[in-house]
Design a protein around this motif. Sequence first.
Motif, mmCIF file in Angstrom:
data_model
loop_
_atom_site.group_PDB
_atom_site.id
_atom_site.type_symbol
_atom_site.label_atom_id
_atom_site.label_comp_id
_atom_site.label_asym_id
_atom_site.label_seq_id
_atom_site.Cartn_x
_atom_site.Cartn_y
_atom_site.Cartn_z
ATOM 1 N N PHE A 195 0.840 -1.194 0.000
ATOM 2 C CA PHE A 195 0.000 0.000 0.000
ATOM 3 C C PHE A 195 0.880 1.251 0.000
ATOM 4 C CE2 PHE A 195 -3.065 -2.995 1.910
ATOM 5 C CZ PHE A 195 -4.134 -2.765 1.060
ATOM 6 N N PHE A 196 0.576 2.171 -0.899
ATOM 7 C CA PHE A 196 1.209 3.479 -0.925
ATOM 8 C C PHE A 196 0.141 4.484 -0.514
ATOM 9 C CE2 PHE A 196 3.730 0.813 -3.611
ATOM 10 C CZ PHE A 196 5.041 1.230 -3.400
ATOM 11 N N SER A 197 0.347 5.097 0.649
ATOM 12 C CA SER A 197 -0.665 5.975 1.242
ATOM 13 C C SER A 197 -0.398 7.421 0.840
ATOM 14 C CB SER A 197 -0.649 5.849 2.767
ATOM 15 O OG SER A 197 -0.745 4.493 3.157
ATOM 16 N N LEU A 198 -1.172 7.931 -0.116
ATOM 17 C CA LEU A 198 -1.025 9.310 -0.559
ATOM 18 C C LEU A 198 -1.927 10.214 0.265
ATOM 19 C CD1 LEU A 198 0.294 7.852 -3.020
ATOM 20 C CD2 LEU A 198 -0.599 9.716 -4.430
ATOM 21 N N SER A 199 -1.327 11.231 0.863
ATOM 22 C CA SER A 199 -2.093 12.180 1.669
ATOM 23 C C SER A 199 -1.532 13.577 1.446
ATOM 24 C CB SER A 199 -2.027 11.810 3.158
ATOM 25 O OG SER A 199 -0.694 11.901 3.632
ATOM 26 N N GLY A 200 -2.229 14.550 1.976
ATOM 27 C CA GLY A 200 -1.764 15.922 1.827
ATOM 28 C C GLY A 200 -2.331 16.593 0.600
#
Length: 438
Positions: free
Chosen positions: A241-246
């Motif tokens: 999982f690559f968690s993209l946030s912001g």
Amino acid sequence: MTTLTPILSRNWDRPDSFTLAAYRETGGYEALRAALGMTPDAIVDLVKASGLRGRGGAGFPTGMKWGFLPKDNPNPRYLVVNADESEPGTCKDMPLLLANPHALVEGIAIASYAINSRNAFVYVRGEVLHVIRRLRNAVAEAYEAGLLGKDILGSGFDLDVVVHSGAGAYICGEETALLDSLEGYRGQPRLKPPFPAVAGLYASPTVVNNVESIASVPGIVANGADWFTSMGTEKSAGFGFFSLSGHVTRPGQYEAPLGVTLRELLEMAGGVRDGRRLKFWTPGGSSTPIFTEEHLDIPLDFESVGAAGSMLGTRALQIFDETTSVVRAVRGWIEFYAHESCGKCTPCREGNFWMAQVLRRIEAGKGTEEDVAKLLDICDNLLGRSFCALGDGATSPVTSAIKYFREEFIAGTHTPAWELFPYQRTTRWASESVEEDA
């Protein structure tokens, strides 16, 4: 163009994805049935051959860790799953436990059988009560279906699983502090050696693995090592999982092969918000050195990210555009580490406290150029001298931010950050109340 690999997340669009019935409809627990027909050593060898590396940050080979348990120790063996996810930006395990808890439960049963453990524990961060309830319900469903407890699937293998709620301490993400907390003590890291494989929970041989690591095991058993190694890179096999946030148009969990680039992930996520320009980002959470726009095409695998000067960590990709003050971002992270330091060692306890004071001064436009040198000096005295990795990780955003944005720190010696970045003026800045003697 790398494509997504929805494996652990393939049923997340189902409203009942968290139930036992939904999980079994897509082959759930068939891997457990197959594993119980194998020898424990065969499963360990299979996981070794798959190249699965720990998904909790360090990237240590999972099968190798299982193989470290001493064969001549008469004490019972334990499996402990680290679900104390709490680092800023890291947000992969909680969604997984909410949407697909049975992947973890099945992985626990297989891993426990492989290491000859009859008792497994899941240590969950205490604030996520909804996750704890969901996981406990999944465990109860598995017990009722004969997938946990006595004589699992008629194999003669017994396993009890305990879901333990922590008390909200970030330090308990460190494996030995987690074990102390699980035993009822204050969560503080232990001196190593001995390592948990030799003397872990209750001074017995223990394997501590991350949620995603264990949840990946059923797929390997069901499909084979070659299936897993067909994804990712030679030394960083598989998916994650690559968690993209912001500041990204469509934040969320992107399950993709290791080695995908941020440029590819941003394209899938609609780019940086409002068409703005990427300024800096974290490849593995707030305890990893930051990257900038020049690192967009670095493959996100353990070796490539390490060679570029950072760490893959938990693949928590926090995206920041050009409206962001890097000083403010780093100050927030360091205040977190100062608050979460257990206080056991002086470098971490004092170093993070004083870095937070200096960063507040610079953010308020009341710092000096000597303050920038002071930050680097504190980092030098903290890196490699703290009792656990919390202190080391806290230095990463500071040193890397000064490396790439030194002029912004220098500007903070005469101009408050909220004047340099008025776009963020909609919220009150912590440093506006900075004390003159801080």
